[in-house]
Design a protein around this motif. Sequence first.
Motif, PDB file in Angstrom:
ATOM      1  N   GLY A   1       3.271  -5.982  31.523  1.00 48.45           N
ATOM      2  CA  GLY A   1       3.024  -4.600  31.112  1.00 48.45           C
ATOM      3  C   GLY A   1       3.163  -3.651  32.283  1.00 48.45           C
ATOM      4  N   GLU A   2       3.069  -2.386  31.978  1.00 49.49           N
ATOM      5  CA  GLU A   2       3.259  -1.327  32.972  1.00 49.49           C
ATOM      6  C   GLU A   2       1.923  -0.850  33.518  1.00 49.49           C
ATOM      7  OE1 GLU A   2       6.075   0.046  34.247  1.00 49.49           O
ATOM      8  OE2 GLU A   2       7.187  -1.492  33.162  1.00 49.49           O
ATOM      9  N   PRO A   3       1.725  -0.944  34.822  1.00 52.90           N
ATOM     10  CA  PRO A   3       0.466  -0.457  35.397  1.00 52.90           C
ATOM     11  C   PRO A   3       0.412   1.064  35.468  1.00 52.90           C
ATOM     12  CG  PRO A   3       1.907  -1.286  37.125  1.00 52.90           C
ATOM     13  CD  PRO A   3       2.596  -1.568  35.819  1.00 52.90           C
ATOM     14  N   GLU A   4      -0.764   1.602  35.209  1.00 50.83           N
ATOM     15  CA  GLU A   4      -1.039   3.028  35.392  1.00 50.83           C
ATOM     16  C   GLU A   4      -1.587   3.181  36.802  1.00 50.83           C
ATOM     17  OE1 GLU A   4      -0.424   5.510  33.226  1.00 50.83           O
ATOM     18  OE2 GLU A   4       0.390   4.089  31.770  1.00 50.83           O
ATOM     19  N   VAL A   5      -0.928   4.005  37.620  1.00 49.76           N
ATOM     20  CA  VAL A   5      -1.281   4.120  39.034  1.00 49.76           C
ATOM     21  C   VAL A   5      -1.492   5.587  39.407  1.00 49.76           C
ATOM     22  CG1 VAL A   5      -0.588   3.540  41.384  1.00 49.76           C
ATOM     23  CG2 VAL A   5       0.205   2.122  39.479  1.00 49.76           C
ATOM     24  N   VAL A   6      -2.585   5.889  40.098  1.00 51.67           N
ATOM     25  CA  VAL A   6      -2.880   7.250  40.520  1.00 51.67           C
ATOM     26  C   VAL A   6      -1.939   7.687  41.643  1.00 51.67           C
ATOM     27  CG1 VAL A   6      -4.628   8.771  41.529  1.00 51.67           C
ATOM     28  CG2 VAL A   6      -5.293   7.082  39.804  1.00 51.67           C
ATOM     29  N   LYS A   7      -1.828   6.885  42.714  1.00 56.19           N
ATOM     30  CA  LYS A   7      -0.983   7.252  43.858  1.00 56.19           C
ATOM     31  C   LYS A   7      -0.095   6.079  44.247  1.00 56.19           C
ATOM     32  CE  LYS A   7      -3.486  10.951  45.878  1.00 56.19           C
ATOM     33  NZ  LYS A   7      -2.950  11.940  46.732  1.00 56.19           N
ATOM     34  N   LYS A   8       1.166   6.381  44.545  1.00 51.71           N
ATOM     35  CA  LYS A   8       2.122   5.367  44.990  1.00 51.71           C
ATOM     36  C   LYS A   8       2.674   5.777  46.347  1.00 51.71           C
ATOM     37  CE  LYS A   8       3.581   4.592  40.236  1.00 51.71           C
ATOM     38  NZ  LYS A   8       4.678   4.716  39.283  1.00 51.71           N
ATOM     39  N   TYR A   9       2.772   4.782  47.247  1.00 56.30           N
ATOM     40  CA  TYR A   9       3.286   5.046  48.585  1.00 56.30           C
ATOM     41  C   TYR A   9       4.274   3.971  49.006  1.00 56.30           C
ATOM     42  CZ  TYR A   9      -0.943   7.925  48.987  1.00 56.30           C
ATOM     43  OH  TYR A   9      -1.938   8.845  48.784  1.00 56.30           O
TER      44      TYR A   9
END
Length: 134
Positions: free
Chosen positions: A101-109
Motif C-alpha cells: 500500500g501507499e504510505p501517507e507521509v508528512v515530510k519527505k527528504y
Amino acid sequence: MPKLNGSCLCGAVSFEVVNAFDTMFLCSCDQCRQITGSAFASNLFIAADGFNWLSGADEVATYQLPARDISKSFCRVCGSGVPWASGDGMKMIVPAGSLRGEPEVVKKYRIFISEQPSWSSCLDQVEACEGLPP
C-alpha cells in the motif's frame, strides 16, 4: 486510523503500522547504499506506539554499524529488510519497500545527495518498462 500491513519477502515476518508517517528519508550516503545494495535507503519514521509485530518478531536480526547510528534489521529466513526501533526506542524505522500500500507521509527528504553516485542521479532519463524490457 487506517493501517498498512507489511512483511518480508518470504512472509515469516509481518507487521501492521498506522498509516501516518512523520518523515521519509531517501538517503544516498555511502553506508545506506552499502547496507541496502541500492541507490538509496528509503525509510519511513513513525512513533513506536503506531507499530505492531503480527508474526515472526523472533526471526528478526539486526546489524548495528559500530560507532555510527546506522543499522539494518532483516528476516533471518529470507534476508529482506524489516522495521527496527530507533536508538531511544521512541520511533520505528520502516523500510518503505516492506509495505503493501501507499504510505501517507508528512515530510519527505532526499539526504546526503552529495554522496549520490552519478548513475543514480538522473533516473528520470533512464528508459522505463512495465516489466522486463523486450
